[in-house]
Design a protein around this motif. Structure first.
Motif, PDB file in Angstrom:
ATOM      1  N   GLN A 135       3.059   4.413  -0.836  1.00  0.00           N
ATOM      2  CA  GLN A 135       2.824   5.124  -2.303  1.00  0.00           C
ATOM      3  C   GLN A 135       4.029   5.948  -2.882  1.00  0.00           C
ATOM      4  O   GLN A 135       4.783   6.511  -1.716  1.00  0.00           O
ATOM      5  CB  GLN A 135       1.662   5.943  -1.952  1.00  0.00           C
ATOM      6  CG  GLN A 135       0.152   5.406  -1.802  1.00  0.00           C
ATOM      7  CD  GLN A 135      -1.046   6.371  -1.951  1.00  0.00           C
ATOM      8  OE1 GLN A 135      -0.798   7.586  -1.866  1.00  0.00           O
ATOM      9  NE2 GLN A 135      -2.033   5.804  -1.610  1.00  0.00           N
ATOM     10  N   GLU A 140       0.913  -1.372   0.053  1.00  0.00           N
ATOM     11  CA  GLU A 140      -0.191   0.135  -0.001  1.00  0.00           C
ATOM     12  C   GLU A 140       0.817   1.201  -0.131  1.00  0.00           C
ATOM     13  O   GLU A 140       0.282   2.485  -0.457  1.00  0.00           O
ATOM     14  CB  GLU A 140      -1.188   0.043   1.185  1.00  0.00           C
ATOM     15  CG  GLU A 140      -2.040  -1.102   1.323  1.00  0.00           C
ATOM     16  CD  GLU A 140      -1.508  -2.618   1.832  1.00  0.00           C
ATOM     17  OE1 GLU A 140      -0.610  -2.463   2.257  1.00  0.00           O
ATOM     18  OE2 GLU A 140      -2.140  -3.447   1.102  1.00  0.00           O
ATOM     19  N   ALA A 189       0.450   3.118  -5.800  1.00  0.00           N
ATOM     20  CA  ALA A 189       0.843   2.139  -4.731  1.00  0.00           C
ATOM     21  C   ALA A 189       2.168   1.355  -5.254  1.00  0.00           C
ATOM     22  O   ALA A 189       2.059   1.031  -6.415  1.00  0.00           O
ATOM     23  CB  ALA A 189      -0.367   1.263  -4.366  1.00  0.00           C
ATOM     24  N   PRO A 225      -0.469   9.859  -7.183  1.00  0.00           N
ATOM     25  CA  PRO A 225       0.183   8.807  -6.378  1.00  0.00           C
ATOM     26  C   PRO A 225       0.038   7.505  -7.018  1.00  0.00           C
ATOM     27  O   PRO A 225      -1.007   7.283  -7.852  1.00  0.00           O
ATOM     28  CB  PRO A 225      -0.740   8.974  -5.024  1.00  0.00           C
ATOM     29  CG  PRO A 225      -2.105   9.540  -5.589  1.00  0.00           C
ATOM     30  CD  PRO A 225      -1.827  10.669  -6.825  1.00  0.00           C
ATOM     31  N   THR A 230       4.961   8.920  -5.937  1.00  0.00           N
ATOM     32  CA  THR A 230       4.314  10.360  -6.752  1.00  0.00           C
ATOM     33  C   THR A 230       4.931  10.150  -8.069  1.00  0.00           C
ATOM     34  O   THR A 230       5.984  10.439  -8.131  1.00  0.00           O
ATOM     35  CB  THR A 230       4.466  11.456  -5.857  1.00  0.00           C
ATOM     36  OG1 THR A 230       3.963  11.289  -4.716  1.00  0.00           O
ATOM     37  CG2 THR A 230       3.667  12.384  -6.615  1.00  0.00           C
TER      38      THR A 230
END
Length: 186
Positions: A143, A141, A154, A152, A145
């Motif tokens: 993240q 999960e 994951a 964003p 960018t």
């Protein structure tokens, strides 16, 4: 069994590429999401390594189709840059220069085959090692960018994206290897 399968299975070992005969860690069929995603990407990385195995500078830099700039050397440069871009720069936020890319020649990874091919393969291996370290230290999960859109993403998405990147280029590597020395396999 389809005729094409029988044909591939009946080939003698000297016609198989190192990738077909190589020792790769199999992708588990019954495992958790993280293990399957990481194993799949690793299998593709190992396959690319095997596609390049045993070839020298000239063979690795040979372009299979004259209109194309693709070569195994160029793919090594490209994949090193892709590993750095996604894992180190966008996911981990490391402040690093891009590899084999300039605004003047954004396709430099394929177009300019200056330098030793072993240096390109070493750079690719080093970027894969760093990517593995980054992925191991994060949850699916976590993240990053996008430096282009600001969106964003994951780690889960990145692992799938990288697997498809390798799968696409392994098709190119298959053709390049076969054109170089006749070796076939997956």
């Amino acid at each position: 069994m389809p005729d094409a399968t029988l044909s591939v299975m009946s080939r003698t070992p000297q016609h198989l590429s190192p990738a077909a005969a190589g020792d790769r860690t199999p992708i588990p069929r019954l495992a958790g999401e993280r293990e399957i995603l990481l194993s799949s990407l690793e299998w593709h990385r190992q396959t690319f390594e095997l596609k390049c195995a045993g070839l020298g500078q000239e063979a690795l830099s040979t372009r299979a189709v004259p209109a194309s700039a693709l070569s195994l050397h160029g793919l090594a440069r490209h994949l090193a840059g892709v590993e750095r871009w996604w894992f180190r720069i966008q996911l981990a936020g490391e402040d690093l220069p891009l590899l084999y890319y300039t605004d003047e020649d954004p396709n430099q990874d394929f177009n300019s085959l200056n330098g030793d091919v072993e240096e390109a393969l070493s750079a690719w291996r080093a970027e894969c090692t760093r990517s593995r370290e980054i992925a191991a230290a994060r949850s699916l999960e976590d993240q990053g960018t996008s430096k282009i859109t600001g969106e964003p993403f994951a780690l889960r998405w990145l692992l799938l994206n990288m697997t498809t990147e390798y799968a696409r280029h392994l098709g190119h590597a298959d053709l390049l290897r076969e054109a170089t020395d006749g070796s076939v396999g997956y």
